[in-house]
Design a protein around this motif. Sequence first.
Motif, mmCIF file in Angstrom:
data_model
loop_
_atom_site.group_PDB
_atom_site.id
_atom_site.type_symbol
_atom_site.label_atom_id
_atom_site.label_comp_id
_atom_site.label_asym_id
_atom_site.label_seq_id
_atom_site.Cartn_x
_atom_site.Cartn_y
_atom_site.Cartn_z
ATOM 1 N N THR A 267 -27.360 4.463 -33.435
ATOM 2 C CA THR A 267 -28.344 4.755 -34.219
ATOM 3 C C THR A 267 -28.834 4.763 -36.251
ATOM 4 O O THR A 267 -28.911 4.071 -36.983
ATOM 5 C CB THR A 267 -29.317 5.783 -34.233
ATOM 6 N N VAL A 268 -27.484 5.525 -36.590
ATOM 7 C CA VAL A 268 -27.130 6.038 -37.815
ATOM 8 C C VAL A 268 -26.909 3.991 -38.465
ATOM 9 O O VAL A 268 -27.239 3.867 -39.724
ATOM 10 C CB VAL A 268 -26.327 6.431 -37.963
ATOM 11 N N GLU A 269 -26.257 3.215 -37.793
ATOM 12 C CA GLU A 269 -25.499 2.462 -38.290
ATOM 13 C C GLU A 269 -26.668 1.372 -38.557
ATOM 14 O O GLU A 269 -27.190 0.483 -39.236
ATOM 15 C CB GLU A 269 -24.618 1.918 -37.526
ATOM 16 N N ASN A 270 -27.835 1.458 -38.041
ATOM 17 C CA ASN A 270 -29.501 0.276 -37.305
ATOM 18 C C ASN A 270 -30.305 1.052 -39.100
ATOM 19 O O ASN A 270 -30.865 0.289 -39.497
ATOM 20 C CB ASN A 270 -30.067 0.623 -36.635
ATOM 21 N N MET A 271 -29.891 2.421 -39.052
ATOM 22 C CA MET A 271 -30.507 3.615 -40.488
ATOM 23 C C MET A 271 -30.154 2.927 -41.354
ATOM 24 O O MET A 271 -30.931 2.232 -42.683
ATOM 25 C CB MET A 271 -30.321 3.994 -40.286
ATOM 26 N N THR A 272 -28.922 1.911 -41.587
ATOM 27 C CA THR A 272 -28.350 1.834 -42.754
ATOM 28 C C THR A 272 -29.103 0.319 -43.734
ATOM 29 O O THR A 272 -29.108 0.298 -44.619
ATOM 30 C CB THR A 272 -26.762 1.678 -43.145
ATOM 31 N N ARG A 273 -29.481 -0.272 -42.335
ATOM 32 C CA ARG A 273 -29.800 -1.449 -43.014
ATOM 33 C C ARG A 273 -31.202 -1.138 -43.195
ATOM 34 O O ARG A 273 -32.928 -2.079 -43.466
ATOM 35 C CB ARG A 273 -29.487 -2.005 -41.561
ATOM 36 N N GLY A 274 -32.350 -0.536 -43.210
ATOM 37 C CA GLY A 274 -33.959 -0.160 -43.419
ATOM 38 C C GLY A 274 -33.963 0.161 -42.402
ATOM 39 O O GLY A 274 -33.991 -0.269 -41.427
ATOM 40 N N TYR A 275 -35.258 1.191 -41.918
ATOM 41 C CA TYR A 275 -35.643 1.160 -39.989
ATOM 42 C C TYR A 275 -37.527 1.998 -40.559
ATOM 43 O O TYR A 275 -37.444 2.055 -41.559
ATOM 44 C CB TYR A 275 -34.991 2.146 -39.462
ATOM 45 N N LEU A 276 -37.911 2.236 -38.871
ATOM 46 C CA LEU A 276 -39.319 2.691 -39.254
ATOM 47 C C LEU A 276 -39.596 3.350 -38.547
ATOM 48 O O LEU A 276 -38.355 3.512 -37.223
ATOM 49 C CB LEU A 276 -39.784 1.274 -38.579
ATOM 50 N N VAL A 277 -40.396 4.217 -38.046
ATOM 51 C CA VAL A 277 -40.938 5.326 -36.954
ATOM 52 C C VAL A 277 -41.779 5.580 -37.209
ATOM 53 O O VAL A 277 -42.996 5.719 -38.603
ATOM 54 C CB VAL A 277 -40.386 7.272 -38.641
#
Length: 799
Positions: free
Chosen positions: A279-289
């Motif tokens: 989850t954290v690694e994917n957040m580093t590339r930008g993410y949506l909520v």
Amino acid sequence: MALRRVGAVTLTALAVVLAPTSTVVATAQDPVPPESAGTQMVDEDPEFLELHIDNVTPSTVTTTSDPFVTVTGSVKNIGDRTVRDVSVRMQRAPAVASSEGLRTSLTLDQSRYDTVGMFDTVAGRLDEGQSKQFTLSLPLRSDTDVSLDITEPGVYPLMVNVNGTPEYGGAARLDDARFLLPVFGVPGSPAVPPDISSPVAVTMLWPLADRPRLAAGVPGSVTEPVRLVDDELATSLADGGRLDELLAAAEFATRESVDRDHTLRDSLCLAVDPDLLITVENMTRGYLVVDDPSDPTGSAHEGTGKDAASAWLERARSLAATMCTTSVPFAQADLAAITEVANPDLTATAVEAPADIVDNVLGVTSLRNFVWSDAGVLDDATAQMLRGDEATTTLVAANSVDTTAPRDSAHVIEATPAPVPVPGNGGTGGTTPAAAETSTATGSVDALLFDPSVGTALAAMGTTPQTPSYTPERARYDLSDDSQTARLQDALGAVSWSALEPEAARASGTPRSLMVVPPQLWTAGADDAKTLLSTVSSLMRSGLATSRPLPALLGRQPGSPEVAALEYPDQAAEDGVPARLRDAAATQMPRIEALNAALVDDPQAPLTPERFTAPLREDLVRSMSLAHRRDDERRSAEEAADLRADEVAETMDDMFGAVTVVSPGGVYTLASEQSPLLLVARNDLPVGITVRLQVDAPSGMTITDIGPTTLPPRGSRTLTVPTEANDSRKLVVKFSLTTADGQQLGEPTSVTVRSNAYGQALAILTACAGALLLFLAGRRLWHRFRGQPDPADEGYERS
């Protein structure tokens, strides 16, 4: 009511070896009559006053500490009437004499706290809703004044008692608060130092985990950002957040200037949840909520934690590179539930894949063949499942393994890497030494044991306390009655207790040991985490403890294995994943596997079948997470798990429905009786897929199987189907697509076919015409053979 149940006799018991690791509770307990143990108050819910402890100074007493214990806190009127003459005093019970007493001493009747101080007035009058601060101080020891009368090191239960007189009532004890005070040494003249002749060997796990955050039912993609159900993880990773503080506490305590000889660092092992790292690694590339977690593919907004995730992940990589690192089961999965589903791919995702994920994301080589179940216990089926070609070590509470080792009624027994051999002959009785020997060649399960009382105290720390499944019924009570400060004190006392009891080690004849095992989802804040690490460090600096790295404990220890059996608590089953979620996983996993096998692995395509379907398989594991199933957030955890399972099922329905035969509409006319039938198959998935065409044709029509057909990603293909029609009527043919193993794709399509062939009528007419032609030709030849003119030629000859 039975607290535990022994594993079924049809499964294999475990064997345990006495060796140095962790403390097992002796049969002896604190000298407390059964009737004196119970709740902290006659009424569990205070009706008038609520006592809250804010600070205890010193939190651990040493020979250089101030010789006073000072408690600050507050008293609040939570009743419906004024309370007068509100006063508090401090009381002490005898030092904890057994491991079990670390929890049961906190539920003793107040009369057992028989060393008492003087009452201090807090307020002459306390009206409804009003609160008042207080500070209470008492000497540790004194020859002349009232004191706590603590004259030697140990762990002491303390209580602050509040009395008052409610309107329309008499003076009474209206509430109290209890906590443990660890005393490493007694200050004063003369000072009383601890006995350091038998230091305890400490191994400590430091968990970094969170509840599942990725939105459910969203397949993998190389272009779309991941979606989270909320943005709380951004807060947790940022400065002052829970995960930031847990990481910062470990960073500070193990830095060179603080831990010069690396004793604390050597005793620590980071235990990381691979789901958190993904989850954290994917957040580093930008993410949506997502705006609505029940609509994971619906409207969403950009998350705010990209920078915090990048910074936290880099810090985690730096710390992991300097110390022992291991993985926990994916998303803190319920291993008993995973075992019951009995799907190899699901088991691999939960148990085998985590180590690789941790290695890939953190850039380290993590500890292998080590399994720490979030439940802290194992059932027999899970132990069987964990067997492999190499010996596997699991970490479980000592009271979940029923050893046959003799226990001195006055002392604590030391036990450790407890080999848990599982015989390969499928025996139904208890494990024998001979069976243990034969199982070694084919793999075994060894057990590291930790003290359940210590684990229970650590689990109660933080903002969201929990009571582990392995906690005995007698040691259970409402944690909301205690303040966070009081619960921290209990944890400090529990961690320190074995170091302050050298007599137990001498009696057992084995080196003492301590496994410090917090819950995987630990809500300890910065101050709590730093204080705990500081206490462990102080134990080592004072000579009360030494460091023992976790890797040194793995593998079979010398000595003969001792026969034992697993005891799986009823509470673990109650806290575990319900049957509906196990059934959901058992239903969807074969569908995921069938789809994954049908998808085309194109080396030129960035999105592989495995990457496309992996999030759905991981979602099923997440639905069986034990995160928050033992605390006040259980209901929300259950709702999230149910939603996750439902979303996976809905997504799988959509994915199977995305591959189908397009209905041509109207009537399809064949040019001849052997003209091919042209159909269009469409694939709306972003990955190519291999399908088979299934045909349900009526009599009078024969359709040849065209074999496997590959459909391109998000594209269609015309299928040329060899067809032979022997009837000119309109015929209805049903077509559908399936995977190679027969899983239905999309909805069946009906095609109405008409052929230009005349069929049976044409054959009859042709036969009749041929017969008439033969008759006429034969008659002419007959007349000519006899020299007679054919009557049919009359008139033509005369002309």
